[in-house]
Design a protein around this motif. Sequence first.
Motif, short mmCIF file in Angstrom:
data_model
loop_
_atom_site.label_atom_id
_atom_site.label_comp_id
_atom_site.label_asym_id
_atom_site.label_seq_id
_atom_site.Cartn_x
_atom_site.Cartn_y
_atom_site.Cartn_z
N ARG A 146 -32.92 73.86 13.02
CA ARG A 146 -31.70 74.56 12.66
C ARG A 146 -31.01 74.51 14.20
O ARG A 146 -31.64 74.07 14.91
CB ARG A 146 -32.40 76.32 12.86
N PRO A 147 -30.01 74.68 14.06
CA PRO A 147 -28.99 74.48 15.00
C PRO A 147 -29.25 75.41 16.11
O PRO A 147 -29.59 75.39 17.29
CB PRO A 147 -27.42 75.43 14.54
N ASP A 148 -29.54 76.54 16.08
CA ASP A 148 -30.16 77.95 16.64
C ASP A 148 -30.95 77.25 17.68
O ASP A 148 -31.08 77.43 18.93
CB ASP A 148 -29.97 78.89 16.52
N TYR A 149 -32.34 76.63 17.24
CA TYR A 149 -33.41 75.80 17.44
C TYR A 149 -33.33 74.50 18.27
O TYR A 149 -33.88 74.73 19.80
CB TYR A 149 -34.82 75.90 16.46
N VAL A 150 -31.93 73.93 17.82
CA VAL A 150 -31.93 73.39 19.15
C VAL A 150 -31.17 73.05 20.31
O VAL A 150 -31.67 72.74 21.01
CB VAL A 150 -30.45 72.02 18.00
N ARG A 151 -30.51 74.31 20.49
CA ARG A 151 -29.59 75.02 21.83
C ARG A 151 -31.15 75.36 22.23
O ARG A 151 -30.79 74.89 23.80
CB ARG A 151 -28.54 75.87 20.90
N SER A 152 -31.44 76.09 21.95
CA SER A 152 -33.10 76.55 22.16
C SER A 152 -33.75 75.68 23.11
O SER A 152 -34.01 75.63 24.01
CB SER A 152 -33.97 78.03 22.01
N ALA A 153 -33.61 74.59 22.31
CA ALA A 153 -35.06 73.78 22.25
C ALA A 153 -34.34 72.55 23.39
O ALA A 153 -34.85 72.73 24.64
CB ALA A 153 -34.95 72.76 21.69
N GLU A 196 -32.18 73.52 25.90
CA GLU A 196 -32.74 74.56 27.11
C GLU A 196 -33.77 75.07 27.89
O GLU A 196 -33.26 74.61 28.46
CB GLU A 196 -31.26 76.58 27.12
N ALA A 197 -34.03 75.08 27.06
CA ALA A 197 -36.00 74.88 28.10
C ALA A 197 -36.15 73.75 28.36
O ALA A 197 -36.97 73.66 29.21
CB ALA A 197 -36.56 75.74 26.52
N SER A 198 -36.13 72.05 27.55
CA SER A 198 -36.92 71.57 28.79
C SER A 198 -35.37 70.77 29.14
O SER A 198 -36.22 70.71 30.26
CB SER A 198 -36.30 70.26 26.81
N LEU A 199 -34.49 71.72 29.72
CA LEU A 199 -33.60 71.05 30.88
C LEU A 199 -33.97 71.50 31.82
O LEU A 199 -34.27 71.26 32.91
CB LEU A 199 -32.36 71.65 30.75
N ARG A 200 -35.15 72.37 31.30
CA ARG A 200 -35.85 73.83 32.82
C ARG A 200 -37.00 72.72 33.01
O ARG A 200 -36.96 72.65 34.63
CB ARG A 200 -35.88 75.50 32.22
N ARG A 201 -37.14 72.48 32.13
CA ARG A 201 -38.70 72.62 32.51
C ARG A 201 -38.94 70.94 33.41
O ARG A 201 -39.71 70.59 33.85
CB ARG A 201 -39.69 72.28 31.09
N LEU A 202 -38.09 69.60 32.87
CA LEU A 202 -37.55 68.87 33.02
C LEU A 202 -37.11 68.99 34.69
O LEU A 202 -36.48 67.89 35.31
CB LEU A 202 -36.77 68.05 32.23
#
Length: 328
Positions: A97-104, A106-112
Amino acid sequence: MTMPLRRAGPLEVSALGLGCMAMSDYYGAHDESESLATVHRALDLGVTLLDTADAYGSGANEELVGRAIKGRRDQVVLATKFGVVRQGGRTTGVCGRPDYVRSACEASLRRLGVEHIDLYQQHRVDPAVPIEDTVGALADLVAEGKVRHIGLSEASAETIRRAHSVHPITTLQNEWSLWSRDIEDDQLGVCRELGIGITPYSPLGRGFLTGKYRSAGDFDGDDFRRVAQPRFAEENLRRNLAIVDALTEQATRLGITPAQLALAWLLAQGEDVVPIQGATTRPHLEENLTAATITLTPADITAAAGTAPADAIHGARYAPDRMELLDD
């Protein structure tokens, strides 16, 4: 060792990448300090493409990779994936889902711990969401500078075409090795028609082609290969050993290891092929990377392919309850 470079679509990367999944998940015990040392050694030896995913260790692998590349970000083409949903250490489905793509993302950017992802890949296609919608959301992330390139994994030829019509797809990451050659039927031709690079995962057959595993008892009890991959069930594994024995015999004649032969064979399939090998220790990493310096003759390539004809493989890639994660 001088690591040659290749082009995966528009991306210039090392001829062999480093997949970091097993440093955190799926294949039993792991050693974080050795994992970090292995990533650092890979960078020292000229590996530029690092591949992870938010599903690996439920984010722990991205955090590990983020720590490993701190201070060396400019040496790395950083690839991660989204879309496989896990709960309690088990995959429960996929989401595009588009909203999931964005939230995922942003979460990956934080973890990385980075400002952008060089190659952001849909880990598995969501059959409930049109691929055009998912890729549209990815295209928005590219426009915002959070993502540089878009990739797909285990996508069908039709899905690849539809996705590419929305935004250029840079790479396709599918399982491809001497004992997993489904990609050669359809996806490979489409990718080459569209200029999409190929980044094969599990190029050593999830370790099988190294000759290390001779029995299902060689795996930890919760090892993904033992619980979710019929090819590693005891009877199938026993019958499949003829493949690795033949490969080992050929490698011995050539003065190299079975792992090096398997990787060299895959590298010989085209300059647009960048295997993602998954060494978790420095000795295995160095053994694998040597494959990039090996030139096989046409006869060697044919002989290696002959060790594993499609009708000789016993067992499916995934158990029936996992097959739904593959795009038909």
